[in-house]
Design a protein around this motif. Structure first.
Motif, PDB file in Angstrom:
ATOM      1  N   ILE A   1      39.069  34.694  36.562  1.00  0.00           N
ATOM      2  CA  ILE A   1      38.862  34.830  38.010  1.00  0.00           C
ATOM      3  C   ILE A   1      38.066  33.657  38.556  1.00  0.00           C
ATOM      4  N   ALA A   2      37.007  33.271  37.847  1.00  0.00           N
ATOM      5  CA  ALA A   2      36.135  32.215  38.367  1.00  0.00           C
ATOM      6  C   ALA A   2      36.816  30.855  38.369  1.00  0.00           C
ATOM      7  N   SER A   3      37.774  30.655  37.493  1.00  0.00           N
ATOM      8  CA  SER A   3      38.455  29.362  37.485  1.00  0.00           C
ATOM      9  C   SER A   3      39.709  29.374  38.351  1.00  0.00           C
TER      10      SER A   3
ATOM     11  N   ASN B   1      36.340  37.221  33.366  1.00  0.00           N
ATOM     12  CA  ASN B   1      35.418  36.517  34.261  1.00  0.00           C
ATOM     13  C   ASN B   1      35.779  35.043  34.390  1.00  0.00           C
TER      14      ASN B   1
ATOM     15  N   ARG C   1      31.456  32.424  42.516  1.00  0.00           N
ATOM     16  CA  ARG C   1      32.918  32.425  42.653  1.00  0.00           C
ATOM     17  C   ARG C   1      33.485  33.836  42.500  1.00  0.00           C
ATOM     18  N   ILE C   2      32.969  34.556  41.503  1.00  0.00           N
ATOM     19  CA  ILE C   2      33.506  35.885  41.218  1.00  0.00           C
ATOM     20  C   ILE C   2      33.096  36.881  42.301  1.00  0.00           C
TER      21      ILE C   2
ATOM     22  N   ALA D   1      29.860  30.444  38.362  1.00  0.00           N
ATOM     23  CA  ALA D   1      30.817  31.540  38.198  1.00  0.00           C
ATOM     24  C   ALA D   1      30.413  32.771  39.006  1.00  0.00           C
TER      25      ALA D   1
ATOM     26  N   VAL E   1      30.461  31.708  30.372  1.00  0.00           N
ATOM     27  CA  VAL E   1      31.436  31.737  31.469  1.00  0.00           C
ATOM     28  C   VAL E   1      31.375  30.428  32.249  1.00  0.00           C
TER      29      VAL E   1
ATOM     30  N   ILE F   1      38.519  27.108  45.091  1.00  0.00           N
ATOM     31  CA  ILE F   1      37.493  28.024  44.570  1.00  0.00           C
ATOM     32  C   ILE F   1      36.289  27.266  44.027  1.00  0.00           C
TER      33      ILE F   1
END
Lengths: 343, 343, 343, 343
Positions: free
Chosen positions: A189-191, A186, B275-276, B272, A150, B67
């Motif tokens: 959302i994280a990017s 994942n 961030r998530i 990640a 991820v 983000i």
């Protein structure tokens, strides 16, 4: 307590796709086993090594300094011939002749099926550790390698975002995951992707094409977005993300650039999560061997070690976290719902 | 469903030490609030901004692309004057005059104490999000920023290991964490350190000095370790890690090099996980506001959103995961226990 | 000295493919221009911005903190309509109406051709800065973005090597570079690839196929290489690296996995080399404007600032460093030459 | 051509502080030497290994996959006893007894002095490669490790900037460099620091204190800078950067936070520049041995391989690039000069 534990010969192998943290797991299994006075061996090239008797003794210095390396020092391989019962029997005989009391297999569900087959002939202990970037193994919240994959992907997408912003362009980024959406969701959302296409929220190409086109236009025209990123799971769109770009052009005259992240997602130095979880799992694997357990997979649920039967791990399909899907919806579809809300 | 939610004025601020992922939380709170049709404002410089009425409206384009940034676009500050009741009252008046219906504070337990004080005078909703690299907040498995800080530290220690190996030298690396051992323990295990000194396993300097000296000699002389790394929590050794090096030299003629990682642990692009989690928490904060809740902290327990009263979050001291301590022991003390085991 | 310099209106734009370090160049041009009392403007979307009068004033706070960002805050765009003389004339008129005394263009040779066209109608000063990851601009050893792209690629290939090693597999990695081999050759050497396919050493597909197949067999069978990496320039192999893999399978029964690194090479935080060189070039651009120069490109040769006419920069094709090709040969073809040597 | 080269026994050692890229140099020397049919040996622990006859044969598989590793597989060590002539004589005798025809030393100027001493007794060929992060070796634009150290430092400072911005605070970051300013100046410019304190532009503490204080106030009060970073060379400010912070507080009531980057600057995976340059230098070292040269250092000037006598390399002090100092001044002191300019 520890001085009652009988000395065993423990073997380790890695199988299936390599995943960052496999070396951390090998290290931990080895150090924990040595800690209890066991002898440790590593088979090379996954199940192939069992057939060819390719193995090496593992001492402390072999594993001391490998926690931060990607790949696997024991190598991996696909081994289709292991579907043959004669081969399964041969592997069992080899293990028995070498007086291996317990075998730890680090791999994914394909590897676990191999273990079930091997169990028909091998009477030693069999312990599974979930190692795959895809996270598609039940009985554990995370598999070894997932967290690193991820993070590797979001680092790559952060770079792609630079170009997307500079050119105010639409990019479609395909990520790995085989047939499950853990990575895509994942990573999406994280990017901060504007759109995540994954198995869990996919209707059909026709409907999706319309939704995507409308959302792109909404974001670019009404919300002033300078770029638009779609993260798509591999094996999702018929004929792949390059076709999706062609389809979007044909359907709505939207120009998209496809990017396939590919194999970079499988390698690299593991992030802390994978190092720590693999370390804990390795210790738990040896504890399970000490406790004469067999046919179990070591997982981590809610931050704590979890044991399940290997038969169960291969049977159930793990679902993605519902909160993630909800979060995605709340974040991505602001204006429409706000509009509805104001009616 | 959503069209019954009354429109509110929601304010956000970040307070205390900055932590990677605070921007992801700001983004998520803002997008989710806009999603439900609310108005969103950001106060600058933490609680100071409440006193000075320093705020700005937050629109989608302000937070769309943040983000992946470290720090906080809303700035942070220490605000000792907020201990003064008159200041607390002033802040409440300012919020009321501005018709702020709900305030989201992203920070650590110091900031939460500020919220409790503010609650004496302010009648709007107060929602806390745990943002600190130290992870010393109860009611959540992880705080925003913790995962990134661990990864930043292990990247740094991987580099230090290169020099330690090249020179076969002993290094003592001090990591942050204020008065809790989450960072030290996780960093120590993830970096494969030979020794982790943290509050949870610390006896007293005299005993520790003897233990460390023996372990170093054991590893270097008997096990052929080329280097030896100690990860130590800040505020642990009397007068710091430089003194520890002096003490080891004096006690056992062992030459150590001290390294203080310092502020690099507080910045950088969030991993990640942060961030998530920050994204999920931000959505949950807005959901809580929609549900007219107040005086709660949003946490994440076992991968799911958790709500606890702020009063509880500041009262209890969270304990480090017992499995981590166990894993550390099994991995680090191989030979001795193996020896005992063989007796 | 500086108080004799007349105040000018200076405009900046970025054009063509974005490259890491463009923001560092914008920052440096702006700060140096402000340093001498000039006024600074940024046109958006490359040459398109000239046609549409899309511009913004640039102050110190706009550029202070952008040295480490990829992409370009001024956006970029392809602008095929600029081939039209009417458009060139329009751009010149717009610049003249806005009293722009000097225009700095950061881009590649396509952008420089645009400048030559513009010069037919615009009488202000025109200064070019070479910004492209491809390094295919004469008059400078390195272009802005090249060093970062090389480093991004080797980070990615280091990860791919992990999987290649784990599976003892052959990978073909396609890197960018348009029609020049700078990226491929530098990436190939820096990643320790066993084979680099680039324009400078390419004979024809038939010969190469034989050479590659022999070299793979030599490395894998005789030298015990566990993996084999080919770095190939884009636009080199007929129908691309996927076809190369098919060809190798057909010709010699060698299974290869293709990887196309793609757009990650264009983004990301610039490495120090690009930040520093862009900073120096930006200062030099303003110095050239102060000295009333025009129609020149600022380059860096042997670590020092170099000025050449834009006409020259677009005319000559820069050659790759001969020492690199020599180094590659010495490193990659060990055994054969050693064998010859021993005869 | 190559089949006329007589086979030699070539030894390699790394000495002094380790530097990223040393492994790339070891790899390249080894592969190039094997390419010409030579035998290759590695001495361990620098000059100490010569005294203790600690060495190992180096084959292709030993070095194939080390180009991306920090540190040195041959280890390094300080060796003060090598100042003793008896030890120098012993080293020469050991080399002679082992029939070593040529010795390649990768290190800094201290190591080169050791080579000069050794040359009094040893009649084989001696070739030096400049390996040190400090870049303080004449006869080469860059030393192996310098580029990586600069990049490691700017990555760290980018993180510190996050906190400095969040808190609008002044940070003083101490970087390595021994007694030269290459690291500080390059790191300072590349990180966009507001102030760089290095040997080349340092007057005296009193004057500097006044200048710094004025510049901080100018930037923070007049130019609206949210943070202010000072990059300072180690060994520059009397009693270090912690004292500088105390001095600034006392002199001008400015609160600064000191950060010492420390040993992270010495390790880590080398950037492409160091990998490529080390590879070229390694090939050139073997070419020089083939040409029966001795007592030379291989450098890189203006991108091309350069040979100078070791005696010269240790005699001259290399100066930092004047353009860098000029760029720094133009970028950092905008407003003052602009003001002067407008008078």
């Amino acid at each position: 307590m520890t001085n009652k534990i009988p000395v065993k010969n423990i073997a380790i192998l890695t199988s299936g796709g390599d995943a960052p943290g496999m070396n951390a797991a090998i290290r931990s299994c080895t150090l924990a086993a040595l800690h209890f006075g066991h002898n440790v061996y590593g088979f090379l090239h996954g199940f192939k090594g069992l057939l060819n008797n390719e193995f090496t003794a593992l001492a402390e210095q072999d594993v001391r300094d490998i926690i931060h390396y990607g790949g696997t020092i024991l190598k991996s391989a696909r081994c289709p011939e292991f579907l043959d019962e004669n081969k399964q029997q041969l592997a069992a005989e080899n293990l028995t002749k070498l007086h291996i009391d317990a075998l730890i297999v680090i791999g994914g569900d394909g590897s676990f099926c191999g273990m079930l087959a091997l169990a028909e002939y091998y009477k030693g202990q069999l312990i599974a550790l979930p190692g795959t970037i895809d996270n598609d193994v039940d009985g554990t919240d995370h598999t070894i390698g997932f967290a690193t994959a991820v993070n590797t992907a979001i680092d790559a997408i952060d770079k792609i975002r630079d170009t997307a912003d500079a050119f105010e362009r639409v990019f479609v980024v395909e990520v790995m995951g085989r047939h499950s959406g853990f990575l895509a969701l994942n990573i999406g959302i994280a990017s901060g992707a504007e759109q995540v296409l994954t198995f869990e929220n996919f209707q059909n190409p026709g409907v999706e094409l319309q939704n995507i086109a409308e959302h792109i236009k909404l974001c670019k025209e009404k919300r002033g977005a300078s770029s638009y990123l779609i993260v798509a799971a591999e094996n999702l769109w018929p004929q792949g993300v390059e076709q999706l770009c062609i389809d979007l052009q044909a359907y709505a005259n939207i120009t998209c650039t496809p990017c396939i992240l590919g194999y970079i997602q499988r390698g690299g130095s593991p992030v802390a999560k994978d190092r720590i979880m693999a370390t804990k799992m390795g210790v738990a694997a040896v504890n399970a061997i000490n406790a004469d357990k067999s046919m179990i997979m070591i997982g981590e649920i809610s931050g704590s070690i979890n044991e399940i039967k290997i038969t169960q791990a291969v049977k159930h399909k793990k679902q993605v976290n519902g909160e993630l899907l909800m979060a995605q919806n709340s974040i991505l579809d602001i204006a429409e719902l706000a509009k509805i809300n104001k009616l």
